[in-house]
Design an enzyme around this catalytic site. Structure first.
Site: not given
Length: 336
Positions: A108, A202, A283
């Site tokens: 992340d 991501e 997170d």
């Protein structure tokens, strides 16, 4: 040899127009004489001791960060705005990509913690550095001095270089941090058994994030550059980089019951799931969801036949799963 250099410039121009007509980039522009300049030698380059031999220039003293043992294909010499010269050497090598195995890890990306990594067992965080804010005062003073210089004067030209050195310091600090971070992430996820490792990240829209009030911090983080570095370093180690869709709600999705919490905003770093009452770190929960989504992407892809094992999970991997990134300064250049 001058004709081959001129021909190479025409080839570069042709590539620029092809990329433009293929809608991959904008219309080609002339290089600014105040910014980075470069020239490519496509042949007749060699290494002699601790020096680099270039056509027409002869022998040039250089520092080599690594041993170059293969045949040199081309050398690109570049000059920065602070009058520093670098030579990027392209050469052939017989080193094969090692077949290694590791684990599937979800990453992340964030501003409070630069990366939060979940490898299936534990979560680790890496604190960010902020080079733009660190050198902001120095940059401000030198830009103020530049504004007081008379346009066209020699003192103004000298001050322009002083400002450029601060910008170069900021860029080098960020680049050094991202190279070390990407190398650490790749090394920690690659082991010595047979197989491959996977990192799941991501697919952020950095251009869109740069329009928000956090634009300065987002651009200083270098998310796109970090993903580039992870991609080519994983490829060298026999691993793969998988990108999860940017619209996947990794932060708002509870990792336990999979219910979505739409009431979260950026200021909330910890939250309790209203459905199962599980306490989440923002997170860490996102990293777990990204990893699970990456495993799902790999397991549902049945087109390819490259099967890997990571953490005891059998998955199929196809090159089309991960979007390719063009490498940006993959290795440290040779200082000439």
């Amino acid at each position: 040899m001058a004709n081959t250099i001129l021909q190479q410039s025409l080839k570069n121009l042709e590539s620029a127009f092809k990329n433009f007509f293929a809608h991959r980039t904008g219309f080609p522009k002339f290089k600014s004489k105040h910014k980075k300049q470069s020239i490519r030698y496509p042949e007749s380059c060699s290494i002699q001791g601790k020096s680099l031999k270039l056509p027409k220039l002869g022998i040039v003293k250089a520092k080599f960060p690594k041993t170059i043992s293969g045949k040199i294909k081309s050398v690109t010499v570049s000059k920065t705005s602070t009058d520093k010269y670098f030579a990027a050497i392209l050469f052939e090598t017989n080193n094969l990509i090692p077949h290694k195995t590791g684990k599937i890890s979800g990453i992340d990306l964030g501003l409070t913690s630069r990366v939060t990594v979940f490898d299936g067992e534990t979560c680790t965080k890496v604190d960010p550095i902020k080079p733009t804010r660190k050198y902001a005062k120095r940059l401000k003073r030198r830009q103020q001095a530049l504004s007081r210089k008379t346009k066209g004067s020699n003192n103004r030209k000298k001050q322009v270089k002083r400002v450029a050195k601060v910008h170069e310091k900021i860029a080098n600090t960020r680049l050094d941090f991202l190279h070390k971070l990407s190398r650490k992430l790749v090394d920690e996820n690659v082991q010595t058994r047979h197989g491959a490792s996977v990192l799941v990240v991501e697919n952020l829209c950095v251009k869109g994030l740069a329009r928000t009030k956090l634009a300065k911090s987002v651009l200083d983080a270098g998310f796109g550059m970090l993903i580039n570095f992870l991609g080519y370093k994983l490829e060298r180690e026999g691993g793969k980089l998988i990108e999860v869709d940017r619209f996947f709600p990794s932060t708002k999705l509870c990792n336990c019951c999979k219910s979505k919490n739409n009431s979260l905003n950026l200021s909330i770093r910890e939250w309790v799931c209203p459905n199962c009452q599980t306490h989440h770190d923002r997170d860490e929960n996102a990293a777990k969801n990204i990893r699970e989504e990456g495993v799902k992407i790999l397991s549902t892809n049945t087109v390819g036949h490259t099967e890997i094992q990571a953490c005891g999970e059998d998955v199929r991997l196809v090159g089309a799963c991960a979007k390719k990134h063009s490498s940006v300064k993959q290795e440290s250049p040779v200082t000439a």
